[in-house]
Enzyme design. Structure first.
Site, PDB file in Angstrom:
ATOM      1  N   GLU C  65      37.873  46.343  34.310  1.00 20.82           N
ATOM      2  CA  GLU C  65      36.515  46.784  34.633  1.00 20.82           C
ATOM      3  C   GLU C  65      36.431  48.257  35.024  1.00 20.82           C
ATOM      4  O   GLU C  65      35.420  48.911  34.777  1.00 20.82           O
ATOM      5  CB  GLU C  65      35.920  45.901  35.736  1.00 20.82           C
ATOM      6  CG  GLU C  65      35.374  44.557  35.233  1.00 20.82           C
ATOM      7  CD  GLU C  65      36.444  43.489  35.004  1.00 20.82           C
ATOM      8  OE1 GLU C  65      37.629  43.768  35.263  1.00 20.82           O
ATOM      9  OE2 GLU C  65      36.099  42.381  34.552  1.00 20.82           O
ATOM     10  N   HIS C 134      31.712  33.718  41.843  1.00 19.56           N
ATOM     11  CA  HIS C 134      31.058  33.890  40.546  1.00 19.56           C
ATOM     12  C   HIS C 134      29.533  33.887  40.610  1.00 19.56           C
ATOM     13  O   HIS C 134      28.897  33.794  39.569  1.00 19.56           O
ATOM     14  CB  HIS C 134      31.490  32.774  39.573  1.00 19.56           C
ATOM     15  CG  HIS C 134      32.881  32.911  39.061  1.00 19.56           C
ATOM     16  ND1 HIS C 134      33.993  32.768  39.858  1.00 19.56           N
ATOM     17  CD2 HIS C 134      33.364  33.177  37.821  1.00 19.56           C
ATOM     18  CE1 HIS C 134      35.088  32.928  39.129  1.00 19.56           C
ATOM     19  NE2 HIS C 134      34.743  33.176  37.900  1.00 19.56           N
TER      20      HIS C 134
HETATM   21  C1  LIG Z   1      37.946  40.755  37.141  1.00 17.55           C
HETATM   22  C2  LIG Z   1      37.474  39.679  36.219  1.00 17.55           C
HETATM   23  N1  LIG Z   1      36.935  40.013  35.035  1.00 17.55           N
HETATM   24  C3  LIG Z   1      36.495  39.069  34.187  1.00 17.55           C
HETATM   25  C4  LIG Z   1      36.593  37.750  34.512  1.00 17.55           C
HETATM   26  C5  LIG Z   1      36.075  36.676  33.555  1.00 17.55           C
HETATM   27  N2  LIG Z   1      37.218  35.924  33.017  1.00 17.55           N
HETATM   28  C6  LIG Z   1      37.603  34.751  33.533  1.00 17.55           C
HETATM   29  S1  LIG Z   1      38.972  34.155  32.796  1.00 17.55           S
HETATM   30  C7  LIG Z   1      39.061  35.471  31.760  1.00 17.55           C
HETATM   31  C8  LIG Z   1      40.169  35.540  30.764  1.00 17.55           C
HETATM   32  C9  LIG Z   1      41.507  35.648  31.419  1.00 17.55           C
HETATM   33  O1  LIG Z   1      42.499  35.576  30.468  1.00 17.55           O
HETATM   34  P1  LIG Z   1      44.022  35.395  30.840  1.00 17.55           P
HETATM   35  O2  LIG Z   1      44.369  36.321  31.957  1.00 17.55           O
HETATM   36  O3  LIG Z   1      44.810  35.529  29.605  1.00 17.55           O
HETATM   37  O4  LIG Z   1      44.147  33.924  31.432  1.00 17.55           O
HETATM   38  P2  LIG Z   1      43.852  32.544  30.689  1.00 17.55           P
HETATM   39  O5  LIG Z   1      42.419  32.214  30.949  1.00 17.55           O
HETATM   40  O6  LIG Z   1      44.156  32.715  29.261  1.00 17.55           O
HETATM   41  O7  LIG Z   1      44.747  31.541  31.339  1.00 17.55           O
HETATM   42  C10 LIG Z   1      38.024  36.352  31.989  1.00 17.55           C
HETATM   43  C11 LIG Z   1      37.790  37.588  31.251  1.00 17.55           C
HETATM   44  C12 LIG Z   1      37.142  37.419  35.764  1.00 17.55           C
HETATM   45  N3  LIG Z   1      37.241  36.173  36.193  1.00 17.55           N
HETATM   46  N4  LIG Z   1      37.585  38.407  36.589  1.00 17.55           N
END
Ligand SMILES: Cc1ncc(C[n+]2csc(CCOP(=O)(O)OP(=O)(O)O)c2C)c(N)n1
Ligand SMILES: Cc1ncc(C[n+]2csc(CCOP(=O)(O)OP(=O)(O)O)c2C)c(N)n1
Ligand SMILES: [Mg+2]
Ligand SMILES: [Mg+2]
Lengths: 331, 329, 329, 331
Positions: C65, C134
């Site tokens: 971000e 959230h």
């Molecule tokens: C700082 C932040 N930005 C965006 C999000 C929205 N978000 C939730 S899960 C996710 C994807 C995360 O991917 P990864 O780290 O690969 O974990 P996975 O869900 O694949 O286990 C996003 C963008 C968030 N929770 N926190």
């Protein structure tokens, strides 16, 4: 990936140009320090004395329209980028004729005409914004590059990581220039940074990274030339770690208790400025006369700028309602 | 009354830290430049601690505010009482996720299973020509965040007593130091102990008007008292000391008594902490006031660099006197 | 009157984006998951844009971000008009330095030399059992920050018109989308153009009481109108639409007319945006009101997960009716 | 630096124990998914089906007092860490008997008794806090370790960088376990991450980093054993990148349009669970009967937990005033 073996060597006129920038930085820094000590400038001052080679060499390779994003310790970066000194002095004196009408001051000097786009006081924050400058260059279809200047301490903050990853991914024409002076405020490099060379972090972003002697114009030229050429050719970003030293501590008045007398003395003895001057003359690149004349011209420019700045009027209180938004805030 | 000593806020904080660390081996310190090797913090408030208590309890960190608060949270969950420094309040913005989404919420989100007895010390305030990114008063943001207490001392005794309370508190506290108050000497009892959080202090009693303030603006309110007395106005001056939770009872009692209120803070006036206090007084004391609750605060502007602009940014004692006189009608 | 079409907020945003990008090649989009390859954003509001305008103008980013807002600032300074998405408002905390210390301040700190015509879109709101990290309403924080406008639409027409204005605005705007309003269909003029920022909308005229709200709570205020009418109360309902700068004139005119005010928002009540509005009304209309200005907002608590708790966290139409009746005395 | 060549191989009982954790995760995940689809659970659900091997192998090497900090996609990490299922189910159903009295829900499940210290919904935020858990272990003079679980997407956020640097500098007993399932929400790894292997980033912190097949218990065991032993021995942190796949998309209901049918099918065909089960039997480590009995016991445990959770009462509205601070907020 890029390496520095076949990087070009600066010609005589380039070397003299680098020196000109260095001496302009040093003379200006000297004048600022004196004026602060006299109480005629009341700002906090983060001198970059000792770090002249880095932006001077880089700026010798930049065009006017190339852009930089720098930090509180950044006046050397601006002077190297040919920022005019009159509005600079008026700004650090908080006057209406300052680049920022006195609102930003030394930590936020801005002068888009010279390519000085943002100056930040928050550690690490030059990098994410420099990406955006580079993104614009790319969208414009230009060959412009953006420089993010920052310190060794800044390489440990999150913004560094996010910025290098994004720049590599988007192949942005940006060069991340870490001016590693061995200290973050009073904290030694090794007490804050887990890796021996910051340039090693570049591999984590599939980006070339180099550690160079930031006090050696020839080494700096090779590295900067390579990085800038890469950026202009659309090959993406480079991380340059430039080793250097700051002669006047973190902020003017800081008493250097956190370093040994010996290391300070050794660094001062290694002052790049007289060394480079002597070398220019010894190598026949410039005469003593030419450099003396250059210095005199620069000193006159600085004296004029100082005079101008310190005599410019202060902004009126109405300025607190201007430049918040494009439209003035009603009284 | 116990013996008094003269010290400034810096010394008071230092004294509180020594006492707290001596009394409780769980108290830790972390932040940038805070070990003695680095000078014990930029303002020297942590001086002597690493030498006395060791580098394992007093840890200089990289410039990594998220890592600082994260480490403090994790260690706090395990029963330690970290005192983490974010050098300046503007830099809380880089650690805001850790502070707001985590430190303040973990007790609630865990249903009370974990707690975060963390003290975050930070410094702010205009007047030093540090311009737009080094002087903001953001206590209002934190007061709007459930789960973190916000403490704003204005004098050496409070610096000591309130810091001791923050450290002992089982929940996260933001302890706001200001350049305008830290260097001003004052009397502190040699045995100054914890001062309860959430309790205001009546600095001067009066009957005509209640002036409510905290932090550096307290000094300007105090500077206004002479002018008010001269004008024959009997002012009651309240130092909030804690912004969240704030001492509603003390404020309402005083406002009910005087019927006139002026709130003064350095934070930007718009959507600032004064709004909550004003709105509450108006709501609770509807019909009992003799005039509108007045708020004085920073203009809607970043903090400017230029000295005259910076001066104009800050509420002056004269403006406070003016506002009160305006109310006396 | 122009032809109307039925659409929801998602579609309205999508329509605004298409129009803005078509009209001005300087408009860019960046954020997580926003290209068509990824579905055009988690709520699909950016759907079709990358296919139509290309991956160079519509850029999916890493989860970074700070890098997102930083890149948006840098490109904006160079004359582009980026629309950056921070997926949820709680994640603005990780980009807070970029938003607050940089985007909002660069115009001022540069003395007007640079400007940041950036729109930050973000989503929030309780009601989806997404719990404590959230769903927060932090618009009050941004309203307290000089240099950024804060826009909170409540219906499809406003989603379209206000987003168009944010994109055209020469300064940074935070555009707050809410889960409670995005999916609700409404009538939008086919040629719906920009709606001026800073102007409230009188949703219903009335003479007994002024109800002021925005975002999802607008729907609950609307749901309260029937109950109020039944009780013979003539309510004027104002949708603020822009929180900063807010439409003081419209609010004061209405409050002066009715003499009674209830402010309703989802944000935590303590030190929330309602405090500024209440404080201002009390100050400007002192002596002209028929009762105290009432504020309804979230309790001083993180957003809870459990459904009954989440329901209890949100102000209900019944509570709004109650508050108004309380004022009618 | 550490390497995996001489890492130990799990014995038969350890392999069976890893399998037990895996099947407990899978059966529980299956039950949750079914209950969500029936509308009897109303939460957003981030299934980790397919990622069982990673926390199962790690947890087989952990003690009860070792601590983890995990994320929204973390119920597998908790179940692997022997978190009791009754309060887990009550929590995801939002009930008063939940670990967090229903206040936290699935994204914030916490159970210190099992070492589940923090569950975060913010990408990247497990890492800074895990450092603090590890710091406490060190200050306590214990041999405890802390695990930070996170995803591939999280390796691009600033908190990752700050955390790894600090952990290396302070030699914290923490293991950074990246469960690289190839996607961050709908974004493919290579569209967000500039480097081919996240483990390469470890070098930027002078920290060992390994990429392992996160679906292979033997490979996982070697890496986890090495990392955990290092941590317990005071040698500091390790970065483990564990390659895996998530079978049910980002959030339940997500339709997987962002991946090809073929890659999804290939991943499903490579499901580590039946493969490992077959291998345990083929290698003579466990009989079909033993595993069937194990599964039946686990299913009974889950059925009981589900029954318990869905029948527990909801918290009363007063809970909105509790656990904000240690003292209740006055009504
Ligand atoms: C700082 C932040 N930005 C965006 C999000 C929205 N978000 C939730 S899960 C996710 C994807 C995360 O991917 P990864 O780290 O690969 O974990 P996975 O869900 O694949 O286990 C996003 C963008 C968030 N929770 N926190
Ligand atoms: C986010 C943030 N944290 C802390 C500070 C306070 N601070 C200002 S300069 C500085 C040291 C920076 O060191 P380095 O990056 O090496 O740059 P140098 O000053 O040596 O040029 C610190 C800690 C800051 N400005 N921003
Ligand atoms: Mg440095
Ligand atoms: Mg992933």
């Amino acid at each position: 990936m890029a390496d520095l073996k076949n990087a070009p060597v600066p010609d005589a006129e380039t070397l003299v140009d680098i020196y000109r920038r260095m001496i302009r930085i040093e003379r200006n820094d000297d004048a600022i320090r004196k004026t602060v000590r006299l109480g005629r400038l009341t700002m906090p001052y983060y001198s970059a004395r000792g770090q002249e080679v880095i932006p001077s060499t880089i700026s010798a390779l930049l065009n006017k329209e190339d852009q930089i994003c720098t930090i509180y310790r950044g006046i050397h970066d601006m002077v190297a980028k040919d920022m005019p000194l009159r509005p600079l002095w008026a700004e650090i004196a908080g006057r209406i004729d300052g680049t920022c009408k006195g609102k930003g001051g030394p930590m936020h000097l801005t002068h888009p005409e010279s390519g000085v786009m943002v100056t930040t006081g928050v550690v690490g924050s030059s990098m994410p914004i420099a990406n955006g400058l580079a993104w614009a260059a790319k969208l414009d279809g230009s060959k412009r590059v953006a420089i993010a200047y920052f310190g060794d301490g800044a390489s440990n903050i999150g913004a560094f990581h996010e910025s290098l990853n994004l720049a590599s991914l988007w192949k942005l024409p940006v060069i991340f220039v870490c001016q590693n002076n061995g200290f973050a405020e009073h904290t030694r490099y090794e007490n804050a940074t887990s890796v021996d060379f910051i340039s090693k972090r570049a591999a984590g972003y599939a980006m070339p990274g180099f550690t160079v002697d930031g006090n050696d114009p020839v080494a700096m030229y090779a590295a900067a030339h390579t990085a800038i050429a890469r950026a202009r050719d659309g090959e993406g970003p480079t991380l340059l770690e430039c080793k250097t030293f700051r002669f006047f501590g973190h902020v003017l008045g800081d008493d250097d208790f956190y370093m040994t007398k010996e290391e300070k003395a050794a660094a001062m003895a290694d002052d790049p400025l007289p060394k480079f001057r002597a070398k220019l003359i010894a190598d026949g690149h410039a005469t003593e006369d030419r450099l003396a004349k250059m210095q005199a011209d620069i000193e006159a420019e600085i004296a004029d700028a100082q005079e101008f700045g310190l005599n410019s009027p202060f902004p009126s209180a109405d300025e607190l309602r201007r430049d918040i938004f494009a439209e003035e805030i009603p009284a | 009354m116990s013996e008094m000593v003269k010290m400034n806020g810096l010394q008071a904080i230092n004294a509180a830290m020594f006492e707290a660390m001596e009394a409780d081996p769980k108290v830790l310190v972390l932040g940038e430049d805070i070990a003695d090797r680095e000078g014990g913090g930029v303002t020297g408030t942590m001086r002597g601690l690493s030498t006395k208590f060791g580098d394992h309890r007093v840890c200089t960190t990289p410039i990594s505010e998220q890592a600082i608060i994260g480490a403090a949270i994790g260690v706090a969950i395990n029963g330690y009482k970290p005192v983490a420094e974010i050098m300046l309040m503007n830099f809380t913005t880089v650690a805001m996720d850790m502070i707001f989404n985590h430190a303040a919420k973990l007790r609630f989100m865990s249903g009370g299973q974990t707690s975060v007895p963390l003290t975050i010390r930070t410094l702010t305030g205009a007047g030093w020509q540090t311009a737009g990114q080094h002087a903001d008063h953001l206590e209002g943001w934190f007061a709007h965040a459930a789960g973190i207490k916000v403490v704003c001392p204005s004098n050496p005794a409070d610096y000591k007593g309130l810091l001791l309370s923050c450290i002992q508190d089982p929940d996260p506290c933001l302890f706001v130091e200001t350049g305008g108050t830290l260097f001003v000497p004052g009397e502190v009892a040699v045995d100054q102990g914890p001062i309860p959080l959430g309790k205001a202090r009546i600095v001067q009693e009066g009957t005509d008007v209640t002036i409510i303030s905290y932090s550096t603006m307290m000094l300007r309110c105090q500077a206004a008292l002479a002018g008010l007395a001269e004008a024959g106005i009997s002012a009651e001056l309240i130092d909030l000391r804690t912004i969240s939770p704030w001492d509603k009872q003390a404020v309402l009692d005083s406002a009910a008594k005087t019927g006139r209120v002026v709130i003064v803070h350095e934070a930007v006036r718009n959507f600032g902490p004064g709004a909550e206090i004003a709105a509450t007084i108006n709501e609770e004391l509807y019909g009992q006031l003799k005039g509108p609750v007045r708020r004085l605060g920073g203009p809607y502007s970043p903090v400017p660099f230029s000295k005259p602009l910076e001066d104009a940014f800050l509420v002056t004692p004269e403006q406070i006197v003016e506002a009160v006189k305006g109310l006396m009608g």
